[in-house]
Write a protein that holds these residues in place. Structure first.
Motif, PDB file in Angstrom:
ATOM      1  N   VAL A 107      45.059  46.330  32.215  1.00 48.88           N
ATOM      2  CA  VAL A 107      44.152  47.291  32.832  1.00 48.88           C
ATOM      3  C   VAL A 107      44.092  47.013  34.335  1.00 48.88           C
ATOM      4  O   VAL A 107      44.050  45.842  34.748  1.00 48.88           O
ATOM      5  N   PRO A 108      44.048  48.046  35.189  1.00 43.53           N
ATOM      6  CA  PRO A 108      43.909  47.828  36.638  1.00 43.53           C
ATOM      7  C   PRO A 108      42.533  47.245  36.974  1.00 43.53           C
ATOM      8  O   PRO A 108      41.519  47.651  36.400  1.00 43.53           O
ATOM      9  N   VAL A 109      42.505  46.302  37.900  1.00 44.28           N
ATOM     10  CA  VAL A 109      41.247  45.704  38.357  1.00 44.28           C
ATOM     11  C   VAL A 109      41.263  45.631  39.884  1.00 44.28           C
ATOM     12  O   VAL A 109      42.327  45.662  40.512  1.00 44.28           O
ATOM     13  N   ARG A 110      40.061  45.552  40.449  1.00 45.91           N
ATOM     14  CA  ARG A 110      39.924  45.432  41.899  1.00 45.91           C
ATOM     15  C   ARG A 110      39.218  44.110  42.193  1.00 45.91           C
ATOM     16  O   ARG A 110      38.243  43.752  41.518  1.00 45.91           O
ATOM     17  N   TYR A 111      39.700  43.405  43.207  1.00 43.59           N
ATOM     18  CA  TYR A 111      39.097  42.118  43.568  1.00 43.59           C
ATOM     19  C   TYR A 111      39.282  41.889  45.063  1.00 43.59           C
ATOM     20  O   TYR A 111      40.080  42.563  45.722  1.00 43.59           O
ATOM     21  N   THR A 112      38.533  40.929  45.570  1.00 46.28           N
ATOM     22  CA  THR A 112      38.633  40.576  46.988  1.00 46.28           C
ATOM     23  C   THR A 112      39.393  39.261  47.119  1.00 46.28           C
ATOM     24  O   THR A 112      38.963  38.224  46.587  1.00 46.28           O
ATOM     25  N   ALA A 113      40.530  39.293  47.779  1.00 44.70           N
ATOM     26  CA  ALA A 113      41.368  38.108  47.950  1.00 44.70           C
ATOM     27  C   ALA A 113      40.665  37.096  48.846  1.00 44.70           C
ATOM     28  O   ALA A 113      39.724  37.437  49.577  1.00 44.70           O
ATOM     29  N   PRO A 114      41.086  35.822  48.818  1.00 44.10           N
ATOM     30  CA  PRO A 114      40.449  34.792  49.650  1.00 44.10           C
ATOM     31  C   PRO A 114      40.389  35.148  51.133  1.00 44.10           C
ATOM     32  O   PRO A 114      39.460  34.749  51.835  1.00 44.10           O
ATOM     33  N   GLY A 115      41.335  35.926  51.632  1.00 43.92           N
ATOM     34  CA  GLY A 115      41.319  36.295  53.043  1.00 43.92           C
ATOM     35  C   GLY A 115      40.383  37.440  53.363  1.00 43.92           C
ATOM     36  O   GLY A 115      40.260  37.841  54.520  1.00 43.92           O
ATOM     37  N   GLY A 116      39.709  37.989  52.322  1.00 42.11           N
ATOM     38  CA  GLY A 116      38.787  39.099  52.539  1.00 42.11           C
ATOM     39  C   GLY A 116      39.380  40.456  52.265  1.00 42.11           C
ATOM     40  O   GLY A 116      38.686  41.479  52.356  1.00 42.11           O
ATOM     41  N   GLU A 117      40.651  40.535  51.929  1.00 41.33           N
ATOM     42  CA  GLU A 117      41.316  41.806  51.666  1.00 41.33           C
ATOM     43  C   GLU A 117      41.007  42.282  50.252  1.00 41.33           C
ATOM     44  O   GLU A 117      41.078  41.508  49.290  1.00 41.33           O
ATOM     45  N   THR A 118      40.665  43.550  50.098  1.00 40.01           N
ATOM     46  CA  THR A 118      40.420  44.134  48.781  1.00 40.01           C
ATOM     47  C   THR A 118      41.751  44.566  48.180  1.00 40.01           C
ATOM     48  O   THR A 118      42.517  45.306  48.813  1.00 40.01           O
ATOM     49  N   VAL A 137      39.581  36.264  37.159  1.00 42.14           N
ATOM     50  CA  VAL A 137      41.024  36.259  37.404  1.00 42.14           C
ATOM     51  C   VAL A 137      41.366  35.087  38.315  1.00 42.14           C
ATOM     52  O   VAL A 137      40.533  34.629  39.100  1.00 42.14           O
ATOM     53  N   TRP A 138      42.606  34.621  38.206  1.00 38.81           N
ATOM     54  CA  TRP A 138      43.119  33.569  39.081  1.00 38.81           C
ATOM     55  C   TRP A 138      44.073  34.198  40.082  1.00 38.81           C
ATOM     56  O   TRP A 138      44.878  35.060  39.721  1.00 38.81           O
ATOM     57  N   VAL A 139      43.982  33.773  41.330  1.00 37.91           N
ATOM     58  CA  VAL A 139      44.891  34.246  42.378  1.00 37.91           C
ATOM     59  C   VAL A 139      45.522  33.048  43.068  1.00 37.91           C
ATOM     60  O   VAL A 139      44.939  31.948  43.115  1.00 37.91           O
ATOM     61  N   ASP A 140      46.729  33.267  43.613  1.00 40.85           N
ATOM     62  CA  ASP A 140      47.405  32.180  44.318  1.00 40.85           C
ATOM     63  C   ASP A 140      47.013  32.193  45.793  1.00 40.85           C
ATOM     64  O   ASP A 140      46.117  32.941  46.206  1.00 40.85           O
ATOM     65  N   ALA A 141      47.687  31.368  46.580  1.00 34.66           N
ATOM     66  CA  ALA A 141      47.341  31.243  47.997  1.00 34.66           C
ATOM     67  C   ALA A 141      47.558  32.537  48.766  1.00 34.66           C
ATOM     68  O   ALA A 141      46.925  32.769  49.796  1.00 34.66           O
ATOM     69  N   ARG A 142      48.437  33.419  48.269  1.00 31.00           N
ATOM     70  CA  ARG A 142      48.691  34.694  48.926  1.00 31.00           C
ATOM     71  C   ARG A 142      47.749  35.795  48.436  1.00 31.00           C
ATOM     72  O   ARG A 142      47.854  36.930  48.890  1.00 31.00           O
ATOM     73  N   GLY A 143      46.901  35.471  47.463  1.00 28.96           N
ATOM     74  CA  GLY A 143      45.960  36.449  46.945  1.00 28.96           C
ATOM     75  C   GLY A 143      46.485  37.266  45.792  1.00 28.96           C
ATOM     76  O   GLY A 143      45.805  38.181  45.310  1.00 28.96           O
TER      77      GLY A 143
END
Length: 208
Positions: A107-118, A137-143
Motif C-alpha cells: 500500500v502507498p504510504v507518506r512519511y517525512t524523511a530524516p532530512g525533512g523531505e516528505t 517503517v524503516w528508512v536508510d540514510a538516504r530516506g
C-alpha cells in the motif's frame, strides 16, 4: 579334449563394501590395493566428522562476526519512522483467520524523511487498514524505505546456515576423495589383471 580356458573376468573381485572386514582379513585373494582402499575409507570416515565440525565452527563464527558488524552498521544508519497510509489496504477474504494475521498487502504510504523531505513509497501492511492509518517503517540514510536491522535470531540463523553448508562441503569433499581413490585403485587392479592375464593366457592352449 581342449582344456577349458578361464574367463578374463574370473579373477576380478566382486564389489564389496569399502569398510568390509574382508579388506583386513588375511586371505590369498586380498590385494594390496584392497588394504589401501579399506584404510582410506576408514581414515575418511574418522576424519570427515572431525574436519566437518571444525569447518562448521569456523564458518559459523566468521559468519556471525560478519553479520553482527552488518547489523551494527544498519542500526547506525537506519531510522524508525511513522508513515501514513494514502489508500485503504485490501481486506482479507477470511478476516480474523490465522492466514489473515500473516497476510501483508503493498500500500502507498507518506512519511517525512530524516532530512525533512516528505516522500511517498509503497510498503507491506496488514489487511483492512483504512486510509490515514499509521504504520512504522524503516528508512536508510538516504530516506528510502528499507528493512529493519538484523535481529539476533536472524544473525544466529544465518550463521548456523553457513555452519551447515561448511559441514556438508567437507562431507562431500570426503566422499569425492574416496570416489577418486577407489576409481584409481580399480583402474590399477584392472591394469594389473590384464598384465597378469597376458602372461598366463599363452599357457592355456588346446591339446594336440
Amino acid at each position: 579334449m581342449p582344456s577349458e580356458q578361464p574367463s578374463p573376468s574370473a579373477g576380478r573381485h566382486e564389489p564389496v563394501h569399502p569398510l568390509s572386514l574382508w579388506r583386513w582379513r588375511h586371505n590369498p585373494l586380498r590385494r594390496r590395493t584392497d588394504r589401501i582402499q579399506g584404510w582410506t575409507a576408514l581414515a575418511l570416515l574418522l576424519l570427515a566428522p572431525v574436519l566437518g565440525l571444525a569447518a562448521a565452527f569456523s564458518a559459523g563464527d566468521a559468519a556471525r562476526a560478519r553479520y553482527r558488524a552488518v547489523a551494527e552498521e544498519q542500526e547506525q544508519t537506519r531510522h524508525l519512522l511513522v508513515a501514513t497510509l494514502t489508500h485503504d489496504s485490501p481486506r482479507h477474504p477470511e478476516p480474523g483467520s490465522d492466514e489473515a494475521k500473516k497476510a501483508r498487502y503493498p500500500v502507498p504510504v507518506r512519511y517525512t524523511a530524516p532530512g525533512g523531505e516528505t516522500r511517498t513509497a509503497e510498503t507491506d501492511v496488514l489487511p483492512g487498514l483504512s486510509r490515514g492509518s499509521t504504520v512504522d517503517v524503516w528508512v536508510d540514510a538516504r530516506g528510502a524505505l528499507t528493512g529493519a536491522p538484523m535481529a539476533a535470531d536472524e544473525i544466529r540463523s544465518r550463521a548456523m546456515g553457513w555452519a551447515v553448508i561448511a559441514f556438508l562441503a567437507v562431507a562431500v569433499a570426503g566422499a569425492a576423495v574416496y570416489g577418486v581413490a577407489a576409481l584409481s585403485l580399480h583402474r590399477h587392479n584392472l591394469a594389473d589383471w590384464e598384465s597378469r592375464w597376458a602372461r598366463t593366457a599363452p599357457r592355456w592352449t588346446t591339446s594336440p
